[in-house]
Design an enzyme around this catalytic site. Structure first.
Site, short mmCIF file in Angstrom:
data_model
loop_
_atom_site.label_atom_id
_atom_site.label_comp_id
_atom_site.label_asym_id
_atom_site.label_seq_id
_atom_site.Cartn_x
_atom_site.Cartn_y
_atom_site.Cartn_z
CD GLU A 130 7.32 31.50 -8.28
OE1 GLU A 130 7.39 31.46 -9.61
OE2 GLU A 130 7.74 30.86 -7.41
CG HIS A 177 17.50 40.06 -5.22
ND1 HIS A 177 17.28 39.48 -6.76
CD2 HIS A 177 16.93 41.17 -5.58
CE1 HIS A 177 16.34 40.12 -7.30
NE2 HIS A 177 16.11 41.23 -6.70
#
Length: 369
Positions: A239, A146
């Site tokens: 998203e 990440h």
């Protein structure tokens, strides 16, 4: 059925039919790239391509791939980390400046974080000069996951950088004393712009533009004059967001996904006061990476203004037909390639270019039908 309802159904059917139109042809321009991550145009038929393992190469549309450029900083390659995004300055033709982000090791080991640097590409295309680190994500942590790491230059010249939550520190995305799970905005010299939304706010880092993100690996400047990003969800809940200054996008308090083992995240809610909703979310996950708005009409009027998103897990290029911030239709392209799409950019010729994230990665140009 009421007349208005019939009109709506017909409009949706027409949008779906239009979304399935305009297939494209593919042209492989180069191959043999090892897990390429990003491409940046430096000429009409030349791009810089970053390889995650820590190499930056010049790639010509004739298939020639240069030796790795010299002058990169130390890079902590491993897992999802390495040399990641690269863009060329809007005035590259005159200043030869590029910006790139990467996973930077801690000076004494024991951690890493995303960093943003600028450099000048030498005239002989062999090395980087005048290297300057503009921003370092803080704190550094021991994680291979990440990093986020997409860069956008806004029309006013400021730089946006997306930053992941580092996986093990997901709760940091909701606190403002760190850079985990944030989008930051800096000037080209690394300074903080005076109109940043959190400047002067007690306990908040002034670079922060928005927060509540998980692992955003796609970013583009929208035709509406705002930053758009997409964000990896956990299991489901990828998203698409239009990122406004000083807004909280909710992770991990709200999410449309679940943990990888199927359990809920936090309270398992999808809405909360003061937290933004995505424009669209994808479940199952497509694992989005790379994003570009098509401004040209090279593929016809139906594609002009559309948003294109690479899909890793989905192994396709996703076309989103938009009306303002509303997604009217979606179409999967390039599924027959069977490759992970890592990046997509519009070239100076108005055509789309993609990179495939494979051991034998390719640079591909999309040709109109």
């Amino acid at each position: 059925m009421a007349l208005t309802g019939l009109i709506l159904v017909l409009a949706l059917w027409l949008s779906a039919a239009q979304a399935q139109a305009s297939p494209v042809r593919t042209q492989v321009l180069a191959q043999g790239l090892e897990h390429p991550w990003a491409l940046a145009f430096i000429g009409p038929e030349q791009v810089l391509v970053s390889e995650r393992a820590g190499r930056l190469r010049v790639v010509g549309f004739d298939g020639r791939i240069s030796a790795p450029l010299q002058g990169l900083p130390d890079i902590d390659e491993g897992g999802q980390g390495g040399l990641l995004d690269v863009i060329s300055d809007s005035a590259f033709a005159s200043n030869r400046t590029i910006y790139f982000c990467y996973s930077e090791p801690a000076p004494a080991g024991g951690g890493n974080s995303t960093a943003l640097a600028s450099a000048r590409l030498s005239a002989d295309l062999r090395r980087l000069e005048q290297l300057r680190v503009l921003f370092r994500q803080s704190p550094k942590v021991g994680s291979r996951h990440h990093f986020g790491c997409r860069i956008v230059e806004a029309p006013d010249g400021h730089l946006f950088l997306t930053l992941g939550d580092r996986f093990s520190r997901m709760d940091d995305a909701q606190t403002l004393d760190n850079h985990h799970g944030k989008v930051v905005r800096v000037a080209k010299d690394g300074s903080v712009p005076r109109d940043n939304p959190l400047l002067g706010r007690a306990g908040a880092l002034p670079e922060i533009w928005s927060w509540g993100h998980r692992n955003p690996q796609g970013a583009a400047w929208g035709p509406d004059g705002q930053l758009w990003i997409h964000d990896h969800g956990p299991r489901g809940g990828d998203e698409l967001n239009r990122v406004l200054p000083g807004r909280n996008y909710g992770w991990p308090v709200i999410t449309h996904g679940v943990n990888y083992i199927g359990t809920r995240i936090g309270a398992g809610i999808t809405e909360h006061p003061g937290m933004e909703q995505p424009l669209v979310h994808w479940t199952p996950s497509i694992a989005p990476s790379g994003m570009a708005f098509l401004r040209s009409n090279r593929y016809g009027p139906q594609w002009q203004g559309n948003l294109f998103v690479g899909a890793l897990r989905g192994q396709h290029l996703l076309r989103l037909q938009l009306e303002g911030t509303r997604v009217l239709a979606q179409q999967r392209l390039l599924e027959d390639l069977g490759q992970r799409i890592r990046d997509v950019r519009e070239g100076p010729d108005g055509l789309l270019y993609v990179l495939t994230d494979e051991r034998d990665g390719q640079l591909i140009r999309l040709l109109p039908p």
